[in-house]
Scaffold this active site. Structure first.
Site, short mmCIF file in Angstrom:
data_model
loop_
_atom_site.label_atom_id
_atom_site.label_comp_id
_atom_site.label_asym_id
_atom_site.label_seq_id
_atom_site.Cartn_x
_atom_site.Cartn_y
_atom_site.Cartn_z
N GLY A 100 0.82 -1.21 0.00
CA GLY A 100 0.00 0.00 0.00
C GLY A 100 0.86 1.26 0.00
O GLY A 100 1.02 1.91 1.04
N TYR A 101 1.39 1.59 -1.14
CA TYR A 101 2.24 2.78 -1.26
C TYR A 101 1.51 3.89 -2.02
O TYR A 101 1.10 4.89 -1.46
CB TYR A 101 3.54 2.42 -2.00
CG TYR A 101 4.68 2.01 -1.11
CD1 TYR A 101 4.46 1.31 0.07
CD2 TYR A 101 6.00 2.29 -1.46
CE1 TYR A 101 5.52 0.93 0.88
CE2 TYR A 101 7.06 1.91 -0.66
CZ TYR A 101 6.82 1.23 0.51
OH TYR A 101 7.88 0.85 1.29
N THR B 73 -1.02 -4.33 -6.44
CA THR B 73 -0.90 -5.53 -7.28
C THR B 73 -1.36 -6.77 -6.53
O THR B 73 -0.90 -7.02 -5.40
CB THR B 73 0.56 -5.69 -7.74
OG1 THR B 73 0.94 -4.49 -8.41
CG2 THR B 73 0.71 -6.87 -8.69
N GLU C 253 15.27 -4.21 -3.19
CA GLU C 253 15.05 -5.24 -4.19
C GLU C 253 15.66 -4.83 -5.52
O GLU C 253 15.00 -4.29 -6.39
CB GLU C 253 13.56 -5.53 -4.33
CG GLU C 253 13.24 -6.66 -5.29
CD GLU C 253 14.25 -7.81 -5.26
OE1 GLU C 253 14.82 -8.07 -4.19
OE2 GLU C 253 14.47 -8.42 -6.31
#
Lengths: 397, 377
Positions: free
Chosen positions: A126-127, A160, A243
């Site tokens: 949730g960004y 997503t 990442e």
């Protein structure tokens, strides 16, 4: 300088290649697109890897990582991409996991990490918000402390695979009086909490990959705060920077180049094949050259990582060039299939469909894949934002 | 998998770096370029004494036991300083041809004098009609007893005005563009019948049109086998490509650094122009082009000993990258410097000119894309 892998790395490659060949679920072979997959399809490989202890190669060993060297991790990523295995979903393993083991309390580590590894908890991110994309720090979802809880109101977007998620990690505003970056906190929420609604967003390729998440008076226990209140921006940036391995997608793109060449070798153009068409062959050659340069830039990054230097903001280069190559590949694949780029009979969900495809098999996904991949230069910090980062952090402008 | 340099290689880099810093400031370089001869025999001798010419040769050939990586290091530093001395034709090309196929007598006679800086070579492969095709050769070498008679016109022979020896590709059999029938000859430049028109090149070097009229060459002067010179020439060409890719990487780094520095200090509209996003993104694109070029330079230098096909693909791929990136960085460095970038007084134009001609040297982007595509089919 030496291009050869050490004997132990060659042996490692053999080991993981065999493992993938022997253990990757038969019914998932070739299904390397997310569209049309069920929740269990996503988790099948995750569970097998968990059993093997290989689900989180990037984690420290004490938390369930593999203890692999940088080179081994690279080889693993290469072999997975070459075998076209469905990648383990990044949200828990690659995004949240490192934040938890780096910043969270002992209790949180003990609770969340094993559940991420086993696949018991499916996480989503949730960004982004409708009003906060590239300017993420301007986010407006608010969490107000009320006794032992936060009351959260706002909305998140581009979430997503939230339709399958059990949990969501969110950036929320806990202080609106200070500079944007200084009033953000990192909260974990059970997605079944009353007040959370997930609404699908259908993208132009017809697939349901992303969602909007509405948060209305959601009661979140204070023990779900990660780290300190108002320090969330630090954790968020850490997560974004973490990442990086495989961000260039070299091995996957190499595989796609082979596929493109096979397609162009079957398609007719004039009296020969499309691959014999000098204009098309030239474009393929240009693409391969760019991909080769990218591969060696990634190897250089890897080498400096092995030497103990963390990947710097140069990783932005890998993101920009990597996604450009991926997008050109989907572009040229659609171009290669010619008229059979038109039929859209199965929508994005060709797998498991019992509708007989129109045209060659390889053509059915060319259109949806092309349109879907426009996302690559937008997500993870748009390629323009990556250029801003490089201008500032690398060039010092 | 290892991208690090050995201690000896780092020392070598430091040596070359120091030489270039001390001797090759733009002003000094322009003095050399504009001198009568157009290069410095004094520097050439110094470079020999520093051991640079022995660096890439094995110990049994009188070298330091180095490899292509040593050449890469030297050329990258030469690229930073726009060094004009003929290292590529003499050490990389001629040295490479002799190492690869020279007879014992040729090696014994010529390698020590290359390493010692006494002999300067130029390699005459191009012809006016041949463009980048090494096999397109009309220069003929006719058998005359145990000797050969050479007749023809070799074009744009880089470094030839400085050379005392030439290596010439000539046709001993076959048709104009046949792959077989090409032979390589070592020819003294002062042999009767060799004449040349010498001229400056746009990137600060010198070259010649070489006319051969009944030039008598002994059979001992053939490098390798008669009629079988093309594979050899092709291999050494790829080594030349690897070397000038490194040179280009060095030049690109300087141009990028110079441009960034300029944009930080040049003020318009009340602020440094480097604050404008459109220029920042341009410079980031220049940075990315440079990094990709460095990667490709490593790639090709590490793949020179692989199979012919792999080596040729590597060389063509690298040359494509360097050609494109060099053009992009060169043009944009001028653009971002504005009117100042147009002047002869800043280094920008000089680096741009060299990068532009590097694209042409050994075949340009189009040529190598075609070669790559053909090898890939």
């Amino acid at each position: 300088m030496d291009l050869n892998f050490a004997p132990e790395d060659v042996a490692f490659r053999e080991q993981v290649r065999t493992f993938i060949a022997e253990n990757y679920p038969e019914h998932l072979r070739g299904k390397n697109r997310r569209a049309g997959l069920e929740k269990d399809d996503f988790l099948a490989w995750h569970r097998i890897l968990h059993k093997q202890g290989w689900v989180a190669p990037s984690w420290p060993k004490e938390y369930g990582g593999t203890g692999w060297t940088v080179t081994q991790k690279y080889i693993w990523g290469e072999e997975c991409a070459t075998a076209e295995v469905l990648p383990v979903l990044p949200f828990g393993v690659n995004m949240l996991g490192p934040v938890i083991y780096t910043f969270a309390s002992e209790d949180q580590k003990k609770h969340y990490l094993p559940r991420i590894l086993s696949g018991e908890d499916w996480w989503c991110q949730g960004y982004s918000e409708p009003g906060s994309g590239s300017d993420l720090a301007s986010l407006r979802t608010k969490a107000v402390r009320d006794g032992d809880h936060y009351i959260v109101n706002g909305s998140k977007t581009w979430t997503t695979l939230a339709q399958h998620a059990d949990w969501i990690f969110c950036l929320v505003k806990t202080n609106t009086e200070v500079k944007a970056q200084e009033g953000i906190s990192f909260l974990l929420m059970d997605i079944k909490t009353p007040g959370i609604t997930v609404r699908p967003i259908i993208t132009m390729d017809g697939s349901h990959e992303v969602n909007e998440v509405f948060l209305e008076d959601v009661k979140v226990p204070v023990e779900n705060l990660v780290g300190e209140e108002n320090k969330g921006w630090t954790y968020a940036k850490f997560l974004l920077g973490h990442e990086r391995s495989g961000i260039a997608g070299v091995a996957g793109s190499k595989r796609q180049v082979e596929k493109l060449k096979t397609i162009a070798g079957s398609e007719r153009s004039g009296t020969g094949t499309l691959m014999e068409d000098t204009d098309f062959a030239r474009k393929v050659a240009e693409l391969e050259v760019d991909l080769l340069a990218l591969e060696f830039t990634e190897l250089r990054t890897l080498a400096s990582e092995s030497a103990g230097k963390g990947p710097g903001p140069e990783a932005s280069l890998l993101k920009v060039k990597g996604t450009e190559v991926q997008q050109r590949l989907t572009d040229m694949t659609l171009e290669a299939v010619g008229y059979y780029g038109f039929p859209f009979v199965n929508g994005p969900n060709v797998e498991g469909s019992n509708i007989f495809p129109v045209g060659p098999d390889y053509a059915t996904q060319a259109g949806p894949t092309y349109f879907n991949h426009r996302k690559a230069s937008i997500y993870g910090g748009s390629n323009e934002i990556q250029r801003n980062i490089m201008a500032k952090m690398v060039l010092g402008l | 998998m290892d991208f690090s340099f050995t201690e000896e290689q780092t020392l070598l880099r430091n040596t070359v770096q120091r030489f270039v810093q001390d001797n090759y400031e733009l002003e000094a370089r322009q003095k050399i370029v504009n001198s009568e001869e157009g290069f410095s025999r004094d520097y050439w001798q110094q470079l020999a004494e520093l051991g640079l010419f022995m660096a890439p040769f094995s110990e049994e050939l009188g070298g330091m036991g180095g490899s292509q990586i040593e050449t890469m290091i030297i050329m990258e530093e030469f690229g930073r300083g726009l060094v004009v001395e003929p290292y590529v034709p003499t050490v990389v090309l001629a040295g490479g041809l002799l190492r690869e196929a020279g007879s014992q007598a040729q090696k014994d006679e010529l390698l020590p004098s290359i390493i010692g800086g006494e002999t300067i070579f130029a390699v005459a492969y191009a012809e006016p009609q041949g463009r980048y095709n090494l096999a397109d050769i009309t220069t003929r070498a006719e058998k005359d007893g145990s000797d050969f008679r050479l007749n023809g016109h070799k074009a744009v022979v880089l470094g030839a005005p400085w050379a005392n020896k030439l290596i010439i590709s000539a046709r001993t059999s076959g048709g104009q563009r046949d792959d077989s029938g090409i032979t390589l000859f070592i020819v003294d430049k002062n042999t009767d019948g060799v004449s040349s028109r010498d001229y400056p090149t746009i990137d600060g070097s010198r070259a010649s049109e070489i006319i051969l009229e009944n030039v008598k060459v002994s059979g001992d002067a053939v490098i390798g086998e008669v009629d079988d010179g093309l594979p050899l020439l092709s291999k050494i060409f790829d080594e030349g490509i690897a070397a000038i890719c490194a040179e280009a990487s060095g030049a690109m780094r300087v141009l990028n650094d110079t441009t960034i520095e300029y944009c930080k200090t040049r003020k318009q509209f009340g602020m440094p122009i480097g604050k404008f996003q459109v220029l920042q993104h341009r410079m980031v694109d220049m940075f990315m082009e440079c990094e990709q070029s460095v990667s490709m330079t490593y790639m090709v230098n590490l793949k020179l000993d692989e199979s012919d096909v792999e080596r040729e693909k590597a060389a063509s791929a690298a040359k494509v990258q360097i050609g494109k990136s060099g053009k992009f960085i060169g043009q944009n460095a001028v653009q971002l410097h504005g009117g100042m970038g147009m002047t002869d007084e800043l280094n920008v134009g000089h680096y741009f000119k060299r990068l532009t001609m590097i694209d042409t040297q050994f075949g340009n982007v189009d040529h190598h894309l075609k070669r790559y595509a053909a090898l890939d089919a």
